[in-house]
Scaffold this motif. Structure first.
Motif, PDB file in Angstrom:
ATOM      1  N   LEU A 186       7.635  -1.218  -9.692  1.00 47.60           N
ATOM      2  CA  LEU A 186       7.639  -2.673  -9.762  1.00 47.60           C
ATOM      3  C   LEU A 186       6.381  -3.104 -10.500  1.00 47.60           C
ATOM      4  CD1 LEU A 186       8.926  -5.351  -8.943  1.00 47.60           C
ATOM      5  CD2 LEU A 186       7.614  -5.231  -6.818  1.00 47.60           C
ATOM      6  N   SER A 187       6.568  -3.796 -11.620  1.00 46.64           N
ATOM      7  CA  SER A 187       5.424  -4.187 -12.438  1.00 46.64           C
ATOM      8  C   SER A 187       5.806  -5.379 -13.299  1.00 46.64           C
ATOM      9  CB  SER A 187       5.000  -3.006 -13.316  1.00 46.64           C
ATOM     10  OG  SER A 187       3.803  -3.319 -13.980  1.00 46.64           O
ATOM     11  N   THR A 188       4.912  -5.764 -14.166  1.00 44.62           N
ATOM     12  CA  THR A 188       5.201  -6.806 -15.146  1.00 44.62           C
ATOM     13  C   THR A 188       5.499  -6.144 -16.484  1.00 44.62           C
ATOM     14  OG1 THR A 188       2.914  -7.011 -15.904  1.00 44.62           O
ATOM     15  CG2 THR A 188       3.571  -8.354 -13.994  1.00 44.62           C
ATOM     16  N   VAL A 189       6.188  -6.863 -17.369  1.00 49.15           N
ATOM     17  CA  VAL A 189       6.480  -6.300 -18.686  1.00 49.15           C
ATOM     18  C   VAL A 189       5.200  -6.080 -19.478  1.00 49.15           C
ATOM     19  CG1 VAL A 189       8.845  -7.147 -18.863  1.00 49.15           C
ATOM     20  CG2 VAL A 189       6.982  -8.590 -19.658  1.00 49.15           C
ATOM     21  N   HIS A 190       4.178  -6.867 -19.226  1.00 48.92           N
ATOM     22  CA  HIS A 190       2.921  -6.697 -19.943  1.00 48.92           C
ATOM     23  C   HIS A 190       2.166  -5.442 -19.485  1.00 48.92           C
ATOM     24  CE1 HIS A 190       3.826 -11.015 -20.307  1.00 48.92           C
ATOM     25  NE2 HIS A 190       3.352 -10.849 -21.528  1.00 48.92           N
ATOM     26  N   ARG A 191       2.205  -5.166 -18.193  1.00 48.57           N
ATOM     27  CA  ARG A 191       1.454  -4.044 -17.646  1.00 48.57           C
ATOM     28  C   ARG A 191       2.052  -2.693 -18.054  1.00 48.57           C
ATOM     29  NH1 ARG A 191      -0.472  -4.959 -11.976  1.00 48.57           N
ATOM     30  NH2 ARG A 191      -1.988  -6.099 -13.191  1.00 48.57           N
ATOM     31  N   VAL A 192       3.349  -2.614 -18.256  1.00 44.52           N
ATOM     32  CA  VAL A 192       3.985  -1.331 -18.561  1.00 44.52           C
ATOM     33  C   VAL A 192       4.319  -1.181 -20.046  1.00 44.52           C
ATOM     34  CG1 VAL A 192       4.901  -0.999 -16.240  1.00 44.52           C
ATOM     35  CG2 VAL A 192       6.261  -2.208 -17.945  1.00 44.52           C
ATOM     36  N   LYS A 193       3.695  -1.990 -20.849  1.00 41.74           N
ATOM     37  CA  LYS A 193       3.931  -1.933 -22.292  1.00 41.74           C
ATOM     38  C   LYS A 193       3.703  -0.517 -22.810  1.00 41.74           C
ATOM     39  CE  LYS A 193       2.424  -4.094 -26.589  1.00 41.74           C
ATOM     40  NZ  LYS A 193       1.518  -5.064 -27.172  1.00 41.74           N
ATOM     41  N   SER A 249       0.814  -1.216   0.000  1.00 48.28           N
ATOM     42  CA  SER A 249       0.000   0.000   0.000  1.00 48.28           C
ATOM     43  C   SER A 249       0.851   1.271   0.000  1.00 48.28           C
ATOM     44  CB  SER A 249      -0.946   0.015   1.202  1.00 48.28           C
ATOM     45  OG  SER A 249      -0.212   0.131   2.403  1.00 48.28           O
ATOM     46  N   ASP A 250       2.158   1.139   0.198  1.00 41.73           N
ATOM     47  CA  ASP A 250       3.051   2.297   0.211  1.00 41.73           C
ATOM     48  C   ASP A 250       3.120   2.887  -1.200  1.00 41.73           C
ATOM     49  OD1 ASP A 250       5.016   4.178   0.516  1.00 41.73           O
ATOM     50  OD2 ASP A 250       6.568   2.786   1.186  1.00 41.73           O
ATOM     51  N   PRO A 251       2.719   4.161  -1.376  1.00 38.24           N
ATOM     52  CA  PRO A 251       2.701   4.738  -2.725  1.00 38.24           C
ATOM     53  C   PRO A 251       4.078   5.022  -3.302  1.00 38.24           C
ATOM     54  CG  PRO A 251       2.115   6.400  -1.117  1.00 38.24           C
ATOM     55  CD  PRO A 251       2.244   5.094  -0.365  1.00 38.24           C
ATOM     56  N   GLY A 252       5.108   5.059  -2.486  1.00 39.30           N
ATOM     57  CA  GLY A 252       6.447   5.341  -2.993  1.00 39.30           C
ATOM     58  C   GLY A 252       6.625   6.810  -3.326  1.00 39.30           C
ATOM     59  N   THR A 253       7.641   7.096  -4.109  1.00 40.84           N
ATOM     60  CA  THR A 253       7.924   8.477  -4.505  1.00 40.84           C
ATOM     61  C   THR A 253       7.974   8.566  -6.025  1.00 40.84           C
ATOM     62  OG1 THR A 253      10.313   8.148  -4.505  1.00 40.84           O
ATOM     63  CG2 THR A 253       9.311   8.818  -2.424  1.00 40.84           C
TER      64      THR A 253
END
Length: 97
Positions: A55-62, A45-49
């Motif tokens: 962090l994702s999959t190669v398909h999701r960030v196409k 749940s940490d949104p990061g900066t």
């Protein structure tokens, strides 16, 4: 589990064995089994900066681009995925990633 996954007609999401492998890998990051679930939920749940790591999959960030990309745990059975019917498509996904 492998027999169950082998009966799937197409690979359209992560396989159950992939999910279990991911949980086993994450378990090494948190030594207390009793607190693992709450630790994982809080970590996810940490949104990061804005300048942090995505962090994702190669398909999701196409179609997206970054100056640096790391493909983690690219190993036999994951890329190309053991359930994929089109190995050439898996190679193209790896190349684009």
């Amino acid at each position: 589990m492998l027999l169950l996954e082998g009966s799937r007609r197409r690979l359209d999401r992560s396989a159950q064995t992939d999910d279990l492998d991911a949980l086993v890998a994450l378990a090494g990051l948190h030594p207390d089994p009793g607190g693992f679930e709450s630790w994982l939920a809080q970590s996810l749940s940490d949104p990061g900066t804005p300048d942090g790591v995505v962090l994702s999959t190669v398909h999701r960030v196409k179609g997206q681009e970054w100056p640096f990309v790391v493909l983690h745990d690219v190993s036999e059975g994951l890329l190309p995925h053991r359930l994929a019917s089109d190995v050439e498509e898996e190679r193209r996904v790896f190349h684009v990633g």
